[in-house]
Write a protein that holds these residues in place. Structure first.
Motif, PDB file in Angstrom:
ATOM      1  N   GLN A  40       3.075   6.042   1.300  1.00  0.00           N
ATOM      2  CA  GLN A  40       3.750   7.269   0.871  1.00  0.00           C
ATOM      3  C   GLN A  40       2.834   8.485   0.855  1.00  0.00           C
ATOM      4  O   GLN A  40       3.280   9.608   1.098  1.00  0.00           O
ATOM      5  CB  GLN A  40       4.341   7.075  -0.522  1.00  0.00           C
ATOM      6  CG  GLN A  40       5.403   5.999  -0.599  1.00  0.00           C
ATOM      7  CD  GLN A  40       5.925   5.814  -2.011  1.00  0.00           C
ATOM      8  OE1 GLN A  40       5.906   6.730  -2.830  1.00  0.00           O
ATOM      9  NE2 GLN A  40       6.397   4.615  -2.309  1.00  0.00           N
ATOM     10  N   ILE A  41       1.551   8.278   0.550  1.00  0.00           N
ATOM     11  CA  ILE A  41       0.603   9.389   0.444  1.00  0.00           C
ATOM     12  C   ILE A  41      -0.643   9.050   1.258  1.00  0.00           C
ATOM     13  O   ILE A  41      -1.226   7.976   1.100  1.00  0.00           O
ATOM     14  CB  ILE A  41       0.213   9.663  -1.023  1.00  0.00           C
ATOM     15  CG1 ILE A  41       1.451   9.956  -1.871  1.00  0.00           C
ATOM     16  CG2 ILE A  41      -0.773  10.821  -1.115  1.00  0.00           C
ATOM     17  CD1 ILE A  41       1.166  10.069  -3.363  1.00  0.00           C
ATOM     18  N   LEU A  42      -1.049   9.996   2.109  1.00  0.00           N
ATOM     19  CA  LEU A  42      -2.229   9.809   2.947  1.00  0.00           C
ATOM     20  C   LEU A  42      -3.179  10.987   2.761  1.00  0.00           C
ATOM     21  O   LEU A  42      -2.778  12.143   2.895  1.00  0.00           O
ATOM     22  CB  LEU A  42      -1.828   9.701   4.425  1.00  0.00           C
ATOM     23  CG  LEU A  42      -2.966   9.707   5.448  1.00  0.00           C
ATOM     24  CD1 LEU A  42      -3.869   8.496   5.258  1.00  0.00           C
ATOM     25  CD2 LEU A  42      -2.410   9.751   6.875  1.00  0.00           C
ATOM     26  N   HIS A  43      -4.434  10.661   2.425  1.00  0.00           N
ATOM     27  CA  HIS A  43      -5.499  11.672   2.356  1.00  0.00           C
ATOM     28  C   HIS A  43      -6.446  11.383   3.518  1.00  0.00           C
ATOM     29  O   HIS A  43      -7.166  10.376   3.517  1.00  0.00           O
ATOM     30  CB  HIS A  43      -6.258  11.584   1.032  1.00  0.00           C
ATOM     31  CG  HIS A  43      -5.375  11.660  -0.180  1.00  0.00           C
ATOM     32  ND1 HIS A  43      -5.029  12.840  -0.786  1.00  0.00           N
ATOM     33  CD2 HIS A  43      -4.763  10.671  -0.893  1.00  0.00           C
ATOM     34  CE1 HIS A  43      -4.249  12.589  -1.826  1.00  0.00           C
ATOM     35  NE2 HIS A  43      -4.069  11.285  -1.915  1.00  0.00           N
ATOM     36  N   ARG A  47       5.466  17.198   2.495  1.00  0.00           N
ATOM     37  CA  ARG A  47       4.392  18.192   2.628  1.00  0.00           C
ATOM     38  C   ARG A  47       3.289  17.680   3.552  1.00  0.00           C
ATOM     39  O   ARG A  47       2.877  16.524   3.470  1.00  0.00           O
ATOM     40  CB  ARG A  47       3.773  18.517   1.261  1.00  0.00           C
ATOM     41  CG  ARG A  47       4.679  19.330   0.353  1.00  0.00           C
ATOM     42  CD  ARG A  47       3.925  19.771  -0.899  1.00  0.00           C
ATOM     43  NE  ARG A  47       2.861  20.721  -0.608  1.00  0.00           N
ATOM     44  CZ  ARG A  47       3.051  22.022  -0.474  1.00  0.00           C
ATOM     45  NH1 ARG A  47       4.264  22.535  -0.589  1.00  0.00           N
ATOM     46  NH2 ARG A  47       2.027  22.822  -0.227  1.00  0.00           N
ATOM     47  N   LEU A  48       2.828  18.581   4.403  1.00  0.00           N
ATOM     48  CA  LEU A  48       1.623  18.372   5.197  1.00  0.00           C
ATOM     49  C   LEU A  48       0.651  19.473   4.793  1.00  0.00           C
ATOM     50  O   LEU A  48       0.836  20.642   5.133  1.00  0.00           O
ATOM     51  CB  LEU A  48       1.931  18.442   6.696  1.00  0.00           C
ATOM     52  CG  LEU A  48       0.739  18.415   7.652  1.00  0.00           C
ATOM     53  CD1 LEU A  48      -0.064  17.135   7.469  1.00  0.00           C
ATOM     54  CD2 LEU A  48       1.195  18.553   9.096  1.00  0.00           C
ATOM     55  N   ASN A  49      -0.354  19.100   4.002  1.00  0.00           N
ATOM     56  CA  ASN A  49      -1.317  20.071   3.484  1.00  0.00           C
ATOM     57  C   ASN A  49      -2.598  20.022   4.307  1.00  0.00           C
ATOM     58  O   ASN A  49      -3.182  18.949   4.495  1.00  0.00           O
ATOM     59  CB  ASN A  49      -1.654  19.761   2.020  1.00  0.00           C
ATOM     60  CG  ASN A  49      -0.425  19.811   1.125  1.00  0.00           C
ATOM     61  OD1 ASN A  49       0.354  20.751   1.184  1.00  0.00           O
ATOM     62  ND2 ASN A  49      -0.254  18.788   0.302  1.00  0.00           N
ATOM     63  N   VAL A  59       0.962  14.254   3.167  1.00  0.00           N
ATOM     64  CA  VAL A  59      -0.267  14.085   3.931  1.00  0.00           C
ATOM     65  C   VAL A  59      -1.206  15.233   3.579  1.00  0.00           C
ATOM     66  O   VAL A  59      -0.810  16.403   3.598  1.00  0.00           O
ATOM     67  CB  VAL A  59      -0.003  14.076   5.453  1.00  0.00           C
ATOM     68  CG1 VAL A  59      -1.327  13.950   6.218  1.00  0.00           C
ATOM     69  CG2 VAL A  59       0.929  12.932   5.830  1.00  0.00           C
ATOM     70  N   ASN A  60      -2.456  14.886   3.257  1.00  0.00           N
ATOM     71  CA  ASN A  60      -3.490  15.883   2.996  1.00  0.00           C
ATOM     72  C   ASN A  60      -4.597  15.695   4.025  1.00  0.00           C
ATOM     73  O   ASN A  60      -5.236  14.642   4.065  1.00  0.00           O
ATOM     74  CB  ASN A  60      -4.048  15.720   1.579  1.00  0.00           C
ATOM     75  CG  ASN A  60      -2.992  15.961   0.514  1.00  0.00           C
ATOM     76  OD1 ASN A  60      -2.530  17.072   0.337  1.00  0.00           O
ATOM     77  ND2 ASN A  60      -2.600  14.898  -0.175  1.00  0.00           N
ATOM     78  N   LEU A  65       0.824  -1.205   0.000  1.00  0.00           N
ATOM     79  CA  LEU A  65       0.000   0.000   0.000  1.00  0.00           C
ATOM     80  C   LEU A  65       0.862   1.259   0.000  1.00  0.00           C
ATOM     81  O   LEU A  65       1.646   1.491   0.914  1.00  0.00           O
ATOM     82  CB  LEU A  65      -0.925   0.009   1.218  1.00  0.00           C
ATOM     83  CG  LEU A  65      -1.970   1.126   1.255  1.00  0.00           C
ATOM     84  CD1 LEU A  65      -2.941   1.012   0.086  1.00  0.00           C
ATOM     85  CD2 LEU A  65      -2.730   1.119   2.586  1.00  0.00           C
ATOM     86  N   ALA A  66       0.687   2.083  -1.050  1.00  0.00           N
ATOM     87  CA  ALA A  66       1.450   3.326  -1.183  1.00  0.00           C
ATOM     88  C   ALA A  66       0.583   4.563  -0.977  1.00  0.00           C
ATOM     89  O   ALA A  66       1.104   5.625  -0.630  1.00  0.00           O
ATOM     90  CB  ALA A  66       2.117   3.389  -2.559  1.00  0.00           C
ATOM     91  N   GLU A  67      -0.740   4.437  -1.219  1.00  0.00           N
ATOM     92  CA  GLU A  67      -1.615   5.607  -1.101  1.00  0.00           C
ATOM     93  C   GLU A  67      -2.935   5.189  -0.467  1.00  0.00           C
ATOM     94  O   GLU A  67      -3.566   4.234  -0.890  1.00  0.00           O
ATOM     95  CB  GLU A  67      -1.861   6.240  -2.469  1.00  0.00           C
ATOM     96  CG  GLU A  67      -2.676   7.529  -2.415  1.00  0.00           C
ATOM     97  CD  GLU A  67      -2.718   8.270  -3.737  1.00  0.00           C
ATOM     98  OE1 GLU A  67      -3.393   9.320  -3.822  1.00  0.00           O
ATOM     99  OE2 GLU A  67      -2.072   7.798  -4.710  1.00  0.00           O
TER     100      GLU A  67
END
Length: 421
Positions: free
Chosen positions: A328-331, A390-392, A363-364, A299-301
Motif C-alpha cells: 500500500q505504501i512505497l518509499h 498520492r505520488l510524492n 508512493v514517496n 507486506l503493506a509498507e
C-alpha cells in the motif's frame, strides 16, 4: 480587626491536609515523575510522607549529564556524593523496584556491580542503562539472576553470558546499543528468551548474525555483517540498515541466493520492512534466480534505499513489488552510496509484465535526480496502480520538461495526485 491572614493560613493548611491525605499509591505515582533527589526530599513534608519515597516502584537516576544533551556534563557534580546517594537509595528502598533507569556520563564502575546486585533482589522488570563513558561497563553475573525481567535496554556495556544461563523467560524486549557481545552469545541470548517480541541492535559488527526468535514481532538492526540469518516467522516490522565497513564486493558471489533467502526467507508475516544503507547491495550480490522464490503477501509498507543505476538492485526491487500483492505504501529512496553518474540510468527499462500495483495508495520518491529511468518507473506506477492517491516527489533535482510531461501523463487511478515536495 483584619483576619485575612488567618484565612490564608487556613487555606494553606487545608491544601496541605489534602496533599498529606492522598492515597499512598497516588503519592508513589506522583514521586515517580519527580527527579529522584526531589522525591527523597518529600520526606520532610510530614510523617505521612516520610517513607513514601522508599516505596516508589520506578527509579530514574541521572549522573553527571542530561537526557536532553549528551554533551552537557554537569561541572558541579560531586560524583562520590552522588554514588553514596544511590547506594543509600537502593539500600533503604522498601518493596519491589519494577523499573530502574541509569543515565551516566561519569565513571561509576566500582559502584555499578553492587547496584545490580541490589536490583536483582527487587523483582526488577525493566532495566535501562545508558552509560556514556570511554570505558565500557561489564554486566555482572547477578544481572542474569533477575528472573522477572521483561525489558532490557543497554548502551556501551560488555556482556558475557554466565555458564549455565537458561534465558529470561518473561523477557519481551532487548535493545543493545554499541554493546560488546560475541555473535554466538548474542544468538544464544535471543534464542533462550521465548517471549521475545522486540529486538534492537545498534552499532554491531558481526561475521555471522543469527536471529532465531519464533515470537519476534519487531526488529531493528544498524551495523555491519557478512551474513544475516533470520528465523523469525512472526516478524511484523523490520528496519535493517547495513553499513559499509565490510564492502559488499568482499562477499562471495557463490552464495548470492543464500543472502536474500536466509535474510528474508522466513518473513512470511512481515507488514513493514525498511531496507536501508547497503542492505540492498548485500541482498543482490551475484545474480537473481530465474524465478523469485519468496512471497510477501502481508507486506503493506516498503522503505528501500536503492541505486537505480545498478540493474541488479532495480531487478530485485521489481521482484519484491511483483511478490507483494498487498503493498500500500512505497518509499523509494536514493541510496547514500548511489552513483553520481546519470549516464547509466537509461541502459535498461522496467518491464511491466506481471507487475501491477493493485493496492498501492501512496508512493514517496526521495532524493533522486529526475532522469528518464526514474520517469519510466513513475509512469509505470501511474498506469498500473488503480487505487493510487498520492505520488510524492521529495528532495528531487528537477528536470522541468520531464516534470511537466509527468503531470500530464495518463493515470489509472482517477484520484491520483502528484506533489513536488
Amino acid at each position: 480587626m483584619d483576619y485575612s491572614h488567618l484565612n490564608k493560613k487556613n487555606i494553606l493548611e487545608s491544601d496541605l491536609d489534602i496533599i498529606t491525605n492522598l492515597p499512598e499509591g497516588l503519592k508513589e505515582k506522583i514521586l515517580v515523575h519527580l527527579p529522584i533527589k526531589e522525591a527523597v526530599k518529600t520526606s520532610i513534608l510530614s510523617k505521612k510522607w516520610r517513607y513514601i519515597w522508599s516505596r516508589i516502584p520506578e527509579l530514574h537516576i541521572d549522573i553527571g549529564g542530561s537526557y536532553s544533551d549528551f554533551h552537557q556534563i554537569n561541572p558541579d557534580l560531586n560524583l562520590s556524593k552522588m554514588i553514596k546517594f544511590v547506594d543509600l537509595l537502593l539500600a533503604l528502598h522498601i518493596g519491589p523496584i519494577f523499573k530502574f533507569e541509569l543515565f551516566s556520563m561519569k565513571s561509576c564502575h566500582e559502584a555499578f556491580e553492587r547496584w545490580i546486585l541490589l536490583l536483582s533482589r527487587k523483582e526488577i522488570n525493566e532495566i535501562i542503562l545508558k552509560l556514556y563513558h570511554k570505558i565500557s561497563y561489564k554486566i555482572p553475573s547477578t544481572f542474569f539472576s533477575c528472573h522477572n525481567l521483561k525489558h532490557i535496554n543497554l548502551s556501551s556495556c560488555i556482556i558475557n553470558l554466565p555458564e549455565g544461563f537458561n534465558g529470561f523467560k518473561n523477557l519481551t524486549l532487548i535493545s543493545l546499543e554499541y554493546c560488546t557481545i560475541n555473535e554466538s552469545e548474542l544468538a544464544k541470548l535471543v534464542s533462550v528468551c521465548p517471549q521475545l517480541e522486540n529486538l534492537t541492535l545498534i552499532g554491531i559488527f558481526y561475521v555471522r548474525l543469527l536471529i532465531s526468535a519464533p515470537n519476534l514481532k519487531e526488529l531493528g538492526i544498524c551495523g555491519d555483517f557478512k551474513e544475516l540469518i533470520l528465523e523469525t516467522p512472526n516478524l511484523i516490522k523490520a528496519r535493517i540498515e547495513r553499513g559499509s565497513i565490510v564492502p559488499v564486493q568482499s562477499l562471495s558471489s557463490s552464495n548470492h541466493e543464500i543472502n536474500f533467502i536466509k535474510a528474508l526467507g522466513s518473513l512470511s508475516s512481515i507488514k513493514k520492512i525498511s531496507i536501508l544503507g547497503d542492505f540492498l547491495k548485500y541482498l543482490v550480490v551475484g545474480s537473481l534466480p530465474d524465478e523469485f522464490p519468496l512471497k510477501f503477501n502481508c507486506l503493506a509498507e516498503l522503505v528501500i534505499d536503492i541505486d537505480i543505476s545498478k540493474k541488479e538492485e532495480v531487478d530485485f526491487a521489481i521482484c519484491m513489488f511483483q511478490n507483494a500483492p498487498n503493498l500500500q505504501i512505497l518509499h523509494f529512496k536514493r541510496a547514500a552510496s548511489a552513483s553520481q553518474n546519470t549516464s547509466n540510468y537509461q541502459d535498461f527499462k522496467i518491464s511491466e509484465s506481471g507487475l501491477i500495483f493493485k493496492n498501492l495508495r501512496e508512493v514517496n520518491i526521495i532524493g533522486f535526480r529526475v532522469s528518464e529511468m526514474l520517469f519510466e518507473f513513475m509512469k509505470l506506477v501511474l498506469r498500473s496502480a488503480p487505487v493510487l492517491e498520492r505520488l510524492n516527489i521529495k528532495e528531487a533535482i528537477e528536470d522541468s520538461g520531464i516534470m511537466n510531461e509527468l503531470v500530464e501523463f495518463e493515470r489509472l487511478s482517477n484520484s491520483a495526485q502528484i506533489a513536488f515536495v
